[in-house]
Enzyme design. Structure first.
Site, PDB file in Angstrom:
ATOM      1  N   GLY A   1       1.981   1.639  -3.494  1.00  0.00           N
ATOM      2  CA  GLY A   1       0.796   1.846  -4.318  1.00  0.00           C
ATOM      3  C   GLY A   1       0.225   3.248  -4.178  1.00  0.00           C
ATOM      4  O   GLY A   1      -0.242   3.851  -5.152  1.00  0.00           O
ATOM      5  N   ASP A   2       0.280   3.785  -2.964  1.00  0.00           N
ATOM      6  CA  ASP A   2      -0.186   5.143  -2.721  1.00  0.00           C
ATOM      7  C   ASP A   2       0.618   6.133  -3.561  1.00  0.00           C
ATOM      8  O   ASP A   2       0.057   7.027  -4.205  1.00  0.00           O
ATOM      9  CB  ASP A   2      -0.060   5.466  -1.231  1.00  0.00           C
ATOM     10  N   ALA A   3       1.921   5.968  -3.570  1.00  0.00           N
ATOM     11  CA  ALA A   3       2.791   6.869  -4.330  1.00  0.00           C
ATOM     12  C   ALA A   3       2.542   6.739  -5.835  1.00  0.00           C
ATOM     13  O   ALA A   3       2.490   7.744  -6.556  1.00  0.00           O
ATOM     14  CB  ALA A   3       4.253   6.577  -4.012  1.00  0.00           C
TER      15      ALA A   3
ATOM     16  N   ALA B   1       0.829  -1.206   0.000  1.00  0.00           N
ATOM     17  CA  ALA B   1       0.000   0.000   0.000  1.00  0.00           C
ATOM     18  C   ALA B   1       0.862   1.254   0.000  1.00  0.00           C
ATOM     19  O   ALA B   1       0.522   2.263  -0.635  1.00  0.00           O
ATOM     20  CB  ALA B   1      -0.934   0.000   1.204  1.00  0.00           C
TER      21      ALA B   1
END
Length: 125
Positions: A15-17, A12
């Site tokens: 994935g957020d970046a 995550a």
């Protein structure tokens, strides 16, 4: 890098970046140039509730493969010790699962599938 070796929160995190970067690029493509406008547009897509809505759509439409569903659940079921003030825990966990899925696809170098899922998310709004 073997994407299968990472826990849900680590997936995550990346994935957020990745999602933030794709959404920022998308906002620029729409012609936004002022930083305040860019920020508002990007947060519209990247906030936890928006991400939870995207993953709910994926689930309702049976868009995810079994492996992708498993990765989403790995992220969603992570032991999170904090949450945002402006979103309930269930949606926050679902958003974390969404980010984990994107992080997994990125680390697997599955750019085609990553961009396919991101394109769907951008077209939803």
């Amino acid at each position: 890098m073997d994407a299968n070796l990472y826990n849900g929160l680590t997936l995550a995190y990346i994935g957020d970046a990745i999602y933030e970067l794709y959404v920022r690029k998308y906002a620029l493509s729409l012609g936004f140039t002022k930083v305040n406008e860019l920020h508002k547009k990007v947060t519209y897509y990247t906030n936890a509730l928006a991400q939870a809505n995207v993953i709910h759509y994926y689930l309702e439409q049976n868009i995810l493969t079994e492996t992708e569903l498993s990765i989403f659940k790995r992220g969603r079921n992570s032991h999170i010790h904090t949450k945002r003030k402006n979103v309930d825990l269930v949606n926050y966990l679902d958003a974390t699962g969404f980010e984990a899925l994107l992080g997994y696809l990125y680390l697997k170098n599955d750019k085609l599938r990553l961009e396919e899922l991101i394109d769907i998310s951008l077209k939803m709004n």
